[in-house]
Design a protein around this motif. Structure first.
Motif, short mmCIF file in Angstrom:
data_model
loop_
_atom_site.label_atom_id
_atom_site.label_comp_id
_atom_site.label_asym_id
_atom_site.label_seq_id
_atom_site.Cartn_x
_atom_site.Cartn_y
_atom_site.Cartn_z
N ARG A 1 88.35 161.08 92.59
CA ARG A 1 86.66 162.11 92.99
C ARG A 1 87.39 163.07 94.67
O ARG A 1 86.51 163.99 94.12
N CYS A 2 88.64 162.49 95.27
CA CYS A 2 88.47 163.22 95.99
C CYS A 2 89.02 165.38 95.49
O CYS A 2 89.69 165.11 94.15
N CYS B 1 87.81 165.18 106.14
CA CYS B 1 88.06 163.58 106.26
C CYS B 1 88.97 164.28 107.09
O CYS B 1 89.26 163.23 108.33
N ARG C 1 85.24 155.66 109.97
CA ARG C 1 83.42 156.01 109.74
C ARG C 1 83.25 157.39 109.86
O ARG C 1 82.43 157.31 109.20
N ALA D 1 84.26 158.72 106.52
CA ALA D 1 83.90 158.92 105.26
C ALA D 1 82.16 158.53 105.10
O ALA D 1 81.97 159.66 104.03
N ALA D 2 81.28 159.33 106.25
CA ALA D 2 80.17 159.79 106.17
C ALA D 2 79.88 161.26 106.38
O ALA D 2 79.12 161.93 105.64
N CYS E 1 82.77 163.16 104.24
CA CYS E 1 83.08 163.14 102.63
C CYS E 1 81.85 163.92 101.52
O CYS E 1 80.99 162.66 101.25
N GLN F 1 81.33 161.27 98.52
CA GLN F 1 81.91 159.44 98.64
C GLN F 1 82.99 159.20 98.78
O GLN F 1 82.69 158.38 97.31
N THR G 1 85.97 155.28 101.06
CA THR G 1 85.52 153.18 101.47
C THR G 1 86.16 152.32 101.91
O THR G 1 87.85 153.18 102.58
#
Ligand code: SF4
Length: 67
Positions: free
Chosen positions: A9-10, A16, A47, A50-51, A53, A56, A59
């Motif tokens: 997905r990245c 990040c 955190r 993750a927010a 990215c 998403q 995890t």
């Protein structure tokens, strides 16, 4: 804590890396490397990462009994 990045997905946006440079880094131009089990002191950074990215891909799980 445990961190997992879905590398399928990245898209190597790098948000990040800016949000949590102690945990995420690029190895070469587009290959993301990261710490799978960062200490609790880095939880806040994770955190934020993750927010941040856009796809998403990040995890994480916090482990109350340890790191
Ligand atoms: S912010 Fe998301 S898409 Fe960007 S490098 Fe990190 S994991 Fe990949």
């Amino acid at each position: 804590m445990r961190v997992l990045v879905d590398l399928n997905r990245c898209l190597s946006y790098g948000q990040c890396v800016f949000a949590a440079p102690s945990v995420f880094r690029f190895h070469g131009a587009e290959s993301l490397e990261y710490d799978y089990a960062p200490g609790r002191a880095l939880a806040e950074e994770v955190r934020h990462a993750a927010a941040a990215c856009p796809v998403q891909a990040i995890t994480y799980a916090e482990e109350p009994s340890g790191e």
